[in-house]
Design an enzyme around this catalytic site. Structure first.
Site, PDB file in Angstrom:
ATOM      1  N   CYS A 132       0.819  -1.227   0.000  1.00 38.15           N
ATOM      2  CA  CYS A 132       0.000   0.000   0.000  1.00 38.15           C
ATOM      3  C   CYS A 132       0.847   1.269   0.000  1.00 38.15           C
ATOM      4  CB  CYS A 132      -0.941  -0.007   1.189  1.00 38.15           C
ATOM      5  SG  CYS A 132      -1.972  -1.468   1.235  1.00 38.15           S
ATOM      6  N   HIS A 183      -3.245   7.144   3.031  1.00 37.01           N
ATOM      7  CA  HIS A 183      -3.692   5.869   2.461  1.00 37.01           C
ATOM      8  C   HIS A 183      -5.062   5.544   3.061  1.00 37.01           C
ATOM      9  CE1 HIS A 183      -4.086   1.809   1.313  1.00 37.01           C
ATOM     10  NE2 HIS A 183      -3.667   1.271   2.434  1.00 37.01           N
ATOM     11  N   ASN A 197     -10.051  -0.126   0.434  1.00 30.72           N
ATOM     12  CA  ASN A 197      -8.594  -0.035   0.405  1.00 30.72           C
ATOM     13  C   ASN A 197      -8.100  -0.523  -0.957  1.00 30.72           C
ATOM     14  OD1 ASN A 197      -5.847  -0.481   0.666  1.00 30.72           O
ATOM     15  ND2 ASN A 197      -5.983  -1.367   2.710  1.00 30.72           N
TER      16      ASN A 197
HETATM   17  N1  COA Z   1     -18.223  -8.624   9.768  1.00 29.56           N
HETATM   18  C1  COA Z   1     -18.656  -8.946  10.992  1.00 29.56           C
HETATM   19  N2  COA Z   1     -17.836  -9.348  11.974  1.00 29.56           N
HETATM   20  C2  COA Z   1     -16.523  -9.414  11.679  1.00 29.56           C
HETATM   21  C3  COA Z   1     -16.009  -9.090  10.425  1.00 29.56           C
HETATM   22  C4  COA Z   1     -16.918  -8.691   9.437  1.00 29.56           C
HETATM   23  N3  COA Z   1     -16.543  -8.349   8.193  1.00 29.56           N
HETATM   24  N4  COA Z   1     -14.665  -9.253  10.443  1.00 29.56           N
HETATM   25  C5  COA Z   1     -14.351  -9.674  11.673  1.00 29.56           C
HETATM   26  N5  COA Z   1     -15.467  -9.777  12.430  1.00 29.56           N
HETATM   27  C6  COA Z   1     -15.603 -10.179  13.809  1.00 29.56           C
HETATM   28  C7  COA Z   1     -14.451 -11.027  14.306  1.00 29.56           C
HETATM   29  O1  COA Z   1     -14.617 -12.367  13.935  1.00 29.56           O
HETATM   30  C8  COA Z   1     -14.531 -10.812  15.793  1.00 29.56           C
HETATM   31  O2  COA Z   1     -15.514 -11.658  16.302  1.00 29.56           O
HETATM   32  P1  COA Z   1     -15.260 -12.438  17.679  1.00 29.56           P
HETATM   33  O3  COA Z   1     -15.089 -11.358  18.712  1.00 29.56           O
HETATM   34  O4  COA Z   1     -16.508 -13.229  17.817  1.00 29.56           O
HETATM   35  O5  COA Z   1     -14.023 -13.239  17.463  1.00 29.56           O
HETATM   36  C9  COA Z   1     -15.040  -9.377  15.914  1.00 29.56           C
HETATM   37  O6  COA Z   1     -15.610  -9.038  14.631  1.00 29.56           O
HETATM   38  C10 COA Z   1     -13.964  -8.387  16.242  1.00 29.56           C
HETATM   39  O7  COA Z   1     -12.912  -8.602  15.374  1.00 29.56           O
HETATM   40  P2  COA Z   1     -11.625  -7.771  15.487  1.00 29.56           P
HETATM   41  O8  COA Z   1     -10.575  -8.374  14.590  1.00 29.56           O
HETATM   42  O9  COA Z   1     -11.272  -7.544  16.945  1.00 29.56           O
HETATM   43  O10 COA Z   1     -12.128  -6.385  14.899  1.00 29.56           O
HETATM   44  P3  COA Z   1     -11.334  -5.058  14.825  1.00 29.56           P
HETATM   45  O11 COA Z   1     -12.035  -4.014  15.590  1.00 29.56           O
HETATM   46  O12 COA Z   1      -9.868  -5.260  15.091  1.00 29.56           O
HETATM   47  O13 COA Z   1     -11.481  -4.683  13.295  1.00 29.56           O
HETATM   48  C11 COA Z   1     -10.255  -4.665  11.232  1.00 29.56           C
HETATM   49  C12 COA Z   1     -10.944  -5.526  12.287  1.00 29.56           C
HETATM   50  C13 COA Z   1      -9.690  -5.591  10.146  1.00 29.56           C
HETATM   51  C14 COA Z   1     -11.284  -3.740  10.618  1.00 29.56           C
HETATM   52  C15 COA Z   1      -9.134  -3.847  11.908  1.00 29.56           C
HETATM   53  O14 COA Z   1      -8.305  -4.686  12.667  1.00 29.56           O
HETATM   54  C16 COA Z   1      -8.290  -3.107  10.922  1.00 29.56           C
HETATM   55  O15 COA Z   1      -8.754  -2.237  10.239  1.00 29.56           O
HETATM   56  N6  COA Z   1      -6.982  -3.395  10.861  1.00 29.56           N
HETATM   57  C17 COA Z   1      -6.119  -2.768   9.908  1.00 29.56           C
HETATM   58  C18 COA Z   1      -6.312  -3.439   8.609  1.00 29.56           C
HETATM   59  C19 COA Z   1      -5.761  -2.671   7.465  1.00 29.56           C
HETATM   60  O16 COA Z   1      -5.988  -1.505   7.345  1.00 29.56           O
HETATM   61  N7  COA Z   1      -5.049  -3.371   6.595  1.00 29.56           N
HETATM   62  C20 COA Z   1      -4.505  -2.843   5.411  1.00 29.56           C
HETATM   63  C21 COA Z   1      -3.308  -2.061   5.742  1.00 29.56           C
HETATM   64  S1  COA Z   1      -2.634  -1.399   4.310  1.00 29.56           S
END
Ligand code: COA
Length: 321
Positions: A111, A246, A276
């Site tokens: 990215c 980004h 993204n």
């Molecule tokens: N829909 C519904 N629930 C979802 C889901 C979706 N699309 N994706 C994950 N969940 C669930 C998980 O399974 C978890 O459930 P559980 O508590 O029963 O295990 C719950 O939601 C929380 O998941 P978690 O991973 O703690 O969520 P989060 O608040 O960390 O958000 C992201 C997840 C991916 C949105 C976040 O971590 C993020 O944005 N990270 C950076 C990713 C990024 O930008 N990557 C590219 C970089 S260039």
């Protein structure tokens, strides 16, 4: 010494809303919007590949710059999803543009690719006989997305953005960096040594991500990279007119806004429409601002990215088109 003299972008026509994502995985529009800020993303069709998206963005950037394809000395395509391993995606773009005088190179910094591309272009412009350089960020991420993994598939979209650069006063400071020890946070499979001899499974190309680890990295590196690039260009972060981050997650951008004590209004956001788009994201955002006449000569702008590698980078520039 380099300045941007034109921009362009292209998003595939097909749009997939959060509601439609509910068909693929157990998710909801509400979850996606509150956790990421994304409402919809563009998805390339089976007959649209990286080179096609890159070409459309490139043609628009050349038109905006008012130069012809034959005037290009170099085409740099930043991509994580090249059209093929050989030839590089840049060669596909060159052929379609008729940019017969251009050298063609792809680079992959996930990215952060567009930021790395600007850094390479600026360095290349110091070589003799360099006229105009096209830097493109282009991705077809939905082709390497695991549509059974709800924690990644809702995040990514396809698109391309491009900028034409030439020698001149514009870019004031660039920094880039990487931390290869965190490779496992965001990756695809690696090539087997020899498929035939070992019977290993073929290249597993789908994206895997430890969202929490990437999030922690991003909220720290976004402000730090931006501060470092602005300092390198002898600027002041509180005098920036626009920050183009980004577009990975609205919450990462909000955290940066708080940490830097810079109001959200200064951060350009289009994540709700694009998701993204990795290396394309900052280039698409820059073009959207340019086409909307939101950039005036003399405006001080920071571009800042982070992503797989892990990689990061930022550019501080004064708009001078
Ligand atoms: N829909 C519904 N629930 C979802 C889901 C979706 N699309 N994706 C994950 N969940 C669930 C998980 O399974 C978890 O459930 P559980 O508590 O029963 O295990 C719950 O939601 C929380 O998941 P978690 O991973 O703690 O969520 P989060 O608040 O960390 O958000 C992201 C997840 C991916 C949105 C976040 O971590 C993020 O944005 N990270 C950076 C990713 C990024 O930008 N990557 C590219 C970089 S260039």
């Amino acid at each position: 010494m380099a300045r941007i003299i034109g921009t362009g972008s292209y998003l595939p026509r097909s749009i997939v809303t959060n509601k439609e994502m509910e068909k693929y995985v157990d998710t909801t529009d509400e979850w996606i919007v509150t956790r990421t800020g994304i409402k919809e993303r563009h998805m390339s069709q089976s007959d649209e590949n990286t080179g096609d998206l890159a070409y459309e963005a490139a043609a628009r950037a050349l038109k905006n710059a008012g130069i012809g394809a034959k005037e290009l000395s170099y085409i740099l395509v930043a991509t994580t999803t090249p059209q093929s391993l050989v030839p590089n995606t840049s060669c596909y773009v060159q052929a379609r543009l008729g940019a017969v005088n251009a050298s063609c190179l792809d680079l992959n910094a996930a990215c952060t690719g567009f930021i790395y591309g600007l850094e390479v272009a600026e360095a290349l412009l110091n070589l003799p006989d360099m006229g105009f350089i096209l830097v493109i960020g282009a991705e077809v991420l939905t082709k390497i997305t695991d549509f059974e993994d709800r924690s990644t598939c809702v995040l990514f979209g396809d698109g391309a953005g491009a900028a034409v650069l030439t020698k001149g006063d514009g870019i004031k400071g660039i920094i880039t960096g990487s931390d290869g020890t965190k490779a496992a946070c965001l990756n695809t499979g690696t090539f087997p040594v020899s498929n035939v001899l070992t019977g290993e499974k073929p290249f597993e190309h789908l994206v895997h991500m430890d969202g929490k680890e990437v999030y922690k990295f991003a909220v720290n590196i976004l402000p730090e990279a931006m501060k470092a690039a602005v300092a390198r260009g002898n600027g002041n972060i509180h005098e920036l007119d626009h920050i183009i981050p980004h577009q990975a997650n609205i919450r990462i951008i909000e955290a940066a806004s708080k940490r830097l004590d810079i109001p959200m209004e200064k951060f350009f956001i289009n994540i709700e429409k694009t998701g993204n788009t990795s290396a394309a994201s900052i280039a698409i955002a820059l073009d959207e601002m340019n086409q909307n006449h939101a950039l005036r000569n003399g405006d001080r702008i920071a571009l800042v990215g982070f992503g797989g590698g892990l990689t990061y980078g930022a550019v501080y520039l004064e708009w001078n088109m």
